[in-house]
Design a protein around this motif. Structure first.
Motif, mmCIF file in Angstrom:
data_model
loop_
_atom_site.group_PDB
_atom_site.id
_atom_site.type_symbol
_atom_site.label_atom_id
_atom_site.label_comp_id
_atom_site.label_asym_id
_atom_site.label_seq_id
_atom_site.Cartn_x
_atom_site.Cartn_y
_atom_site.Cartn_z
ATOM 1 N N VAL A 274 0.859 -1.191 0.000
ATOM 2 C CA VAL A 274 0.000 0.000 0.000
ATOM 3 C C VAL A 274 0.895 1.240 0.000
ATOM 4 O O VAL A 274 1.950 1.257 0.658
ATOM 5 N N VAL A 275 0.487 2.275 -0.719
ATOM 6 C CA VAL A 275 1.271 3.510 -0.793
ATOM 7 C C VAL A 275 1.298 4.199 0.569
ATOM 8 O O VAL A 275 0.244 4.482 1.151
ATOM 9 N N ILE A 276 2.496 4.453 1.108
ATOM 10 C CA ILE A 276 2.627 5.123 2.398
ATOM 11 C C ILE A 276 3.402 6.438 2.291
ATOM 12 O O ILE A 276 3.475 7.201 3.255
ATOM 13 N N LYS A 277 3.998 6.693 1.126
ATOM 14 C CA LYS A 277 4.704 7.960 0.928
ATOM 15 C C LYS A 277 4.731 8.262 -0.563
ATOM 16 O O LYS A 277 4.839 7.353 -1.395
ATOM 17 N N ILE A 278 4.607 9.543 -0.894
ATOM 18 C CA ILE A 278 4.668 9.992 -2.286
ATOM 19 C C ILE A 278 5.710 11.098 -2.383
ATOM 20 O O ILE A 278 5.726 12.011 -1.561
ATOM 21 N N VAL A 279 6.585 11.017 -3.374
ATOM 22 C CA VAL A 279 7.609 12.045 -3.602
ATOM 23 C C VAL A 279 7.384 12.640 -4.991
ATOM 24 O O VAL A 279 7.272 11.909 -5.977
ATOM 25 N N LEU A 280 7.309 13.979 -5.054
ATOM 26 C CA LEU A 280 7.094 14.695 -6.298
ATOM 27 C C LEU A 280 8.313 15.567 -6.578
ATOM 28 O O LEU A 280 8.732 16.336 -5.710
ATOM 29 N N HIS A 281 8.865 15.474 -7.777
ATOM 30 C CA HIS A 281 10.129 16.130 -8.110
ATOM 31 C C HIS A 281 9.922 17.316 -9.046
ATOM 32 O O HIS A 281 9.140 17.243 -10.001
ATOM 33 N N SER A 282 10.672 18.405 -8.788
ATOM 34 C CA SER A 282 10.528 19.639 -9.568
ATOM 35 C C SER A 282 11.520 19.739 -10.722
ATOM 36 O O SER A 282 11.374 20.624 -11.575
ATOM 37 N N ASN A 283 12.549 18.893 -10.744
ATOM 38 C CA ASN A 283 13.563 18.898 -11.803
ATOM 39 C C ASN A 283 14.159 20.292 -12.003
ATOM 40 O O ASN A 283 14.134 20.858 -13.111
ATOM 41 N N ARG A 295 9.987 16.847 -14.774
ATOM 42 C CA ARG A 295 9.310 17.801 -13.888
ATOM 43 C C ARG A 295 7.869 17.381 -13.658
ATOM 44 O O ARG A 295 7.119 17.109 -14.593
ATOM 45 N N CYS A 296 7.495 17.319 -12.394
ATOM 46 C CA CYS A 296 6.104 17.102 -12.003
ATOM 47 C C CYS A 296 5.532 18.463 -11.598
ATOM 48 O O CYS A 296 6.005 19.076 -10.644
ATOM 49 N N ASN A 297 4.554 18.934 -12.332
ATOM 50 C CA ASN A 297 3.993 20.262 -12.076
ATOM 51 C C ASN A 297 3.007 20.204 -10.907
ATOM 52 O O ASN A 297 1.795 20.339 -11.076
ATOM 53 N N TRP A 298 3.570 20.033 -9.720
ATOM 54 C CA TRP A 298 2.731 19.873 -8.538
ATOM 55 C C TRP A 298 2.220 21.217 -8.029
ATOM 56 O O TRP A 298 2.829 22.262 -8.234
ATOM 57 N N GLU A 299 1.080 21.130 -7.357
ATOM 58 C CA GLU A 299 0.512 22.268 -6.637
ATOM 59 C C GLU A 299 0.050 21.764 -5.275
ATOM 60 O O GLU A 299 -0.577 20.709 -5.180
ATOM 61 N N ILE A 300 0.379 22.494 -4.237
ATOM 62 C CA ILE A 300 -0.100 22.163 -2.895
ATOM 63 C C ILE A 300 -1.402 22.911 -2.676
ATOM 64 O O ILE A 300 -1.458 24.131 -2.822
ATOM 65 N N GLU A 301 -2.421 22.172 -2.326
ATOM 66 C CA GLU A 301 -3.760 22.743 -2.199
ATOM 67 C C GLU A 301 -4.169 22.806 -0.740
ATOM 68 O O GLU A 301 -3.966 21.865 0.023
ATOM 69 N N VAL A 367 14.455 21.725 0.018
ATOM 70 C CA VAL A 367 14.670 23.099 -0.434
ATOM 71 C C VAL A 367 16.145 23.319 -0.754
ATOM 72 O O VAL A 367 17.030 22.926 0.011
ATOM 73 N N SER A 368 16.405 23.961 -1.885
ATOM 74 C CA SER A 368 17.773 24.264 -2.286
ATOM 75 C C SER A 368 18.284 25.502 -1.559
ATOM 76 O O SER A 368 17.524 26.220 -0.894
ATOM 77 N N GLU A 369 19.575 25.783 -1.710
ATOM 78 C CA GLU A 369 20.155 26.959 -1.074
ATOM 79 C C GLU A 369 19.584 28.257 -1.644
ATOM 80 O O GLU A 369 19.658 29.304 -1.001
ATOM 81 N N VAL A 374 12.791 21.659 -4.434
ATOM 82 C CA VAL A 374 13.199 20.697 -5.453
ATOM 83 C C VAL A 374 12.392 19.402 -5.380
ATOM 84 O O VAL A 374 12.345 18.644 -6.348
ATOM 85 N N ALA A 375 11.741 19.157 -4.234
ATOM 86 C CA ALA A 375 10.909 17.957 -4.109
ATOM 87 C C ALA A 375 9.933 18.154 -2.951
ATOM 88 O O ALA A 375 10.187 18.896 -2.014
ATOM 89 N N VAL A 376 8.801 17.457 -3.062
ATOM 90 C CA VAL A 376 7.790 17.435 -2.005
ATOM 91 C C VAL A 376 7.534 15.985 -1.631
ATOM 92 O O VAL A 376 7.385 15.132 -2.514
ATOM 93 N N MET A 377 7.495 15.706 -0.342
ATOM 94 C CA MET A 377 7.215 14.350 0.139
ATOM 95 C C MET A 377 5.936 14.368 0.975
ATOM 96 O O MET A 377 5.808 15.162 1.913
ATOM 97 N N LEU A 378 5.005 13.523 0.608
ATOM 98 C CA LEU A 378 3.732 13.388 1.329
ATOM 99 C C LEU A 378 3.739 12.062 2.065
ATOM 100 O O LEU A 378 4.090 11.027 1.497
ATOM 101 N N PHE A 379 3.311 12.087 3.331
ATOM 102 C CA PHE A 379 3.299 10.826 4.098
ATOM 103 C C PHE A 379 2.131 10.848 5.066
ATOM 104 O O PHE A 379 1.487 11.874 5.280
#
Length: 379
Positions: A274-283, A295-301, A367-369, A374-379
């Motif tokens: 079962v999915v327990i974590k999702i990682v979305l990458h911004s490239n 690139r995953c064009n994610w939006e946090i809602e 987060v980069s410097e 650069v990535a979002v992790m959902l858990f």
């Protein structure tokens, strides 16, 4: 061994193996598999804080420049130059006609015979380019027209130096060179947007049924049915992330990742699949994972205020960390943790190799410097 660069011209659509609307990730992956044909590729991008939304240029020596849009990272414009120079030589075809080759010089008169009358331009526009829907022909080797004012457009024997391919514009429409690519067949099957509701994936073309992936509910079989088999199954979790989990034991072996590099997504699955974590990458160009993922064009809602709220506020991937952090938690940002993704890559050296992990309720931002997420992790 030298090969002849033989390519067909498709106005408004593409040139040779390159299709307008293709993603940066797909094109670089293609070039990697064709290194014997394209051994020299330079990636040019803005290395300032705005690199997440500025265009990227691939210079494929000696003939090609591919311009990718800033936000979607889609192939926007193809420029073919040095038609009579460089190695390998170029053969350019249009349908069944050879336009240019080592033995054929492409001149203004032949362009007019092949394509007809070019698009009208204002009388005070002194550019000598021949412009048609989806393609134009330039008589200067460099620049985008600024150096053409000294050329008399009536000279029928002027030699074409560059061919520029872009999407066709509708009548009366004018698109900026830095605009995003209009939806086209090359995008079909790609994710157009990723919202956080578990996550909801929206695909090209517009109107395609969305896919909902929910933590604790979606199974490995569901992922395979909705997204196809993953490119890689990875059985090594990053133990540094267990501090953010409500149940540290859910990340021990044999948990495993489904890596969908072609979508910019990773899914961590539990021993019960079962999915327990999702990682979305911004490239983000210049980041350690650049080009490993599309690139995953994610939006946090944000959570809707009530059942009738169908337009809750969102924050997209290209917002700065400070803005997204305040959106997630108006209070002070939580403590962060340093991450160096080059620790296990002895051959990799980057000017900004380290990122920071910031944890919130059910979400982690990498987060980069330069304050880019650069990535979002959902858990």
């Amino acid at each position: 061994m030298t090969f002849n660069f033989d390519c067909d011209l498709r106005p408004g659509s593409g040139l040779g193996i390159f299709e307008l609307g293709s993603s940066l990730w797909n094109v670089l992956d293609l070039l990697r598999r064709l290194q014997h044909s394209f051994p020299q590729v330079d990636i040019k991008y803005d290395d300032t804080d705005a690199s997440s939304t500025t265009p990227i240029i691939l210079h494929i020596r000696p003939h090609l420049n591919l311009l990718f849009s800033g936000k979607q990272q889609r192939l926007h414009t193809i420029v073919l130059g040095k038609l009579r120079l460089g190695d390998p030589p170029v053969t350019l075809r249009y349908k069944d006609t050879v336009l240019s080759s080592p033995n054929d010089v492409l001149k203004r008169v032949f362009v007019s015979r092949t394509f007809g009358t070019d698009l009208p331009v204002p009388e005070d526009d002194l550019r000598a380019d021949l412009r048609y829907p989806g393609v134009w022909f330039s008589f200067e080797e460099d620049g985008m027209g600024d150096g053409l004012k000294g050329i008399q457009s009536e000279d029928r024997m002027h030699e074409v130096k560059r061919v520029i391919v872009s999407q066709k514009e509708l009548e009366g429409e004018h698109r900026d060179v830095l605009s995003e690519v209009v939806e086209c067949p090359a995008m079909d099957g790609d994710i157009s947007r990723c919202d956080r509701q578990g996550i909801t994936l929206q695909f090209h073309p517009a109107g395609t049924k969305s896919v909902h992936i929910r933590l604790g509910e979606t199974t490995a079989q569901d992922l395979t049915m909705d997204l196809g088999p993953p490119i890689r199954v990875h059985y090594k979790d990053d133990e540094r992330m267990t501090i953010h989990s409500s149940n540290p034991d859910d990340n021990v072996e044999p948990s495993y990742f489904y890596n969908y590099f072609q979508h910019g997504l990773d899914f961590l699955l539990s021993p019960t699949h079962v999915v327990i974590k999702i990682v979305l990458h911004s490239n983000i160009p210049g980041s350690p994972l650049f080009q490993r993922y599309k690139r995953c064009n994610w939006e946090i809602e944000a959570k809707p205020e009530d059942d009738e709220d169908d337009t809750p506020p969102r924050k997209p991937f290209h917002e700065r960390f400070e803005t997204i952090s305040h959106f997630l938690s108006p209070r002070e940002p939580p403590p962060s943790m340093l991450l160096d993704r080059t620790d296990d890559e002895e051959a990799m050296t980057l000017p900004s190799a380290t990122t920071r992990l910031h944890g919130y309720d059910g979400i982690i931002l990498e987060v980069s410097e330069s304050s880019q997420v650069v990535a979002v992790m959902l858990f």
